[in-house]
Design an enzyme around this catalytic site. Structure first.
Site, short mmCIF file in Angstrom:
data_model
loop_
_atom_site.label_atom_id
_atom_site.label_comp_id
_atom_site.label_asym_id
_atom_site.label_seq_id
_atom_site.Cartn_x
_atom_site.Cartn_y
_atom_site.Cartn_z
CG ASP A 281 -2.08 -0.93 1.08
OD1 ASP A 281 -2.14 -1.62 0.03
OD2 ASP A 281 -2.91 -1.00 1.99
CE1 TYR B 57 -3.42 2.96 -6.18
CE2 TYR B 57 -3.82 3.83 -3.97
CZ TYR B 57 -4.20 3.68 -5.29
OH TYR B 57 -5.35 4.28 -5.72
CG ASP B 58 -1.13 4.90 0.31
OD1 ASP B 58 -2.11 4.74 -0.43
OD2 ASP B 58 -1.08 4.47 1.48
CB SER C 281 -12.37 7.65 -1.04
OG SER C 281 -11.16 7.20 -0.49
CD GLU D 174 -15.11 6.90 13.81
OE1 GLU D 174 -15.85 5.92 13.68
OE2 GLU D 174 -15.18 7.90 13.08
CE LYS E 117 -8.35 4.61 5.90
NZ LYS E 117 -8.06 3.29 5.32
CE LYS F 191 -15.42 9.14 10.01
NZ LYS F 191 -16.21 7.95 10.34
#
Ligand code: NAD
Length: 326
Positions: free
Chosen positions: A32, A35-36, A81, A111, A113, A285
């Protein structure tokens, strides 16, 4: 083509290829972090050269595509997303923009992930009627039969409400180890990580296979308007979901400032190995719906939330160096 144009073309091609392997085949070609990193590079190049944004650039869309074999489900509310933060600077930048828009009087909810796959569950009068993958955010796959095999998903709620909820289906670390061990013994290909194993399990046409994989779930949102249920913040919504009988993740925390958010992140960067499931970051959030409404959305993600990604590990960095010098 000049060098920048060539690099943009190359990044588009590579990312499309990696996304297909990851989202459709459930078999990632690269870690990942690789990719990131490439996606980040493309975002930066596109920001400086907006004329080079391809209409189908991987920066403009969410997740994967629905595979054949399952009925397609058009989501009533798009499944978006999250934009990513890779370090303190990105988080402080996110915080600065929010304060510019809504002032200083607000709080965040942090939170874990969960590293699984996004699911959407529909209930009519309290009864589970349909479950779907995110797909491309607009159209997903109907995987109701597979989701019914997950014990944590209530088939009937404590109140007869009609509601759509969003969450993450995941494979606990223990189930993942047992599954891969069995696959190795049987000479079958092993899964790269619990996330791919969970996605692979839920996209089996035979629900008996999904049932044997010991998956679980956390629910973290209402699809659409939470205010319709008399709720006015994210934290209240999570409590409400619990009263309906949904499994929610307890490791959440209200944070008054971005420094408190950073402290929460440090705590979980150190402790995540001790969790029975994998997490790949922390989701931050803005708590109140009124503030979320003011901030709004981009085409791809809400402006009031961000996913902080844990840094890549040593081994990944090495692969990354090779990958990026190719
Ligand atoms: P994302 O992982 O950056 O974040 C969004 C997702 O987080 C949501 O859709 C939801 O499923 C999940 N989530 C977990 N806990 C949540 C919570 N509490 N609240 C809200 N959402 C929560 O975005 P993405 O679009 O799902 O996927 C990108 C990920 O896929 C990246 O981690 C990327 O590295 C990986 N990827 C890897 C490859 C590869 O080749 N290795 C290819 C494509 C994508």
């Amino acid at each position: 083509m000049n060098d920048i144009e060539k690099r943009v073309a190359e990044l588009n091609k590579l990312l499309h290829e990696y996304e297909h392997a990851y989202y459709v085949l459930d078999k990632p070609l690269v870690p990942d972090a690789v990719y990131d990193q490439l996606l980040h590079e493309l975002i930066a190049l596109e920001k400086e050269n907006p004329s080079l944004i391809y209409p189908d650039s991987p920066t403009t869309r969410v997740g994967g595509t629905a595979v054949d074999g399952f009925k397609k489900v058009t989501h009533r509310f798009p499944m978006l997303s999250l934009s990513n933060a890779f370090g303190e600077e990105d988080l402080r930048d996110f915080d600065r923009k929010i304060r510019q828009a809504i002032g200083d009087n607000f709080s965040y909810v942090c939170e874990l992930k969960i590293d699984g796959l996004a699911i959407s569950l529909k209930y009519e009068n309290g009864v589970f009627v349909q479950g779907a993958t995110r797909g491309d955010g607009t159209v997903g796959e109907d995987i109701t039969a597979n989701l019914k095999t997950i014990r944590a998903i209530p088939l009937r709620l404590k109140e007869p409400v009609t509601i759509e909820v969003r969450g993450e289906a995941y494979m606990p670390k223990k189930s993942f180890e047992t599954l891969n061990q069995k696959r190795e013994e049987n000479g079958e290909e092993t899964f790269a990580n619990p996330r791919n194993a969970a996605a692979g399990s839920l996209r089996q046409l035979d629900p008996k296979i999904a049932a044997s994989r010991n998956l679980s779930t956390f629910i973290y949102a209402i699809g659409g308007d939470g205010e319709a249920y008399g709720i006015d913040s994210h934290a209240e919504m999570l409590d409400y979901l619990e009263t309906l009988g949904f499994p929610s993740n307890k490791e959440r925390q209200l944070c008054a400032t971005i420094d408190d958010v950073l402290t929460f992140i440090s705590k979980w960067t150190e402790n995540r190995q001790n969790l029975p499931y994998e997490i790949d970051g922390i989701v931050v959030k803005v708590n109140r719906y009124a503030h979320q409404d003011e901030l709004g959305f981009t085409a791809k993600s809400p402006r009031w939330a961000i996913a902080y990604k844990f840094p890549a590990e040593e081994v990944v960095t090495k692969i990354l160096d090779i990958e990026l010098t190719v």
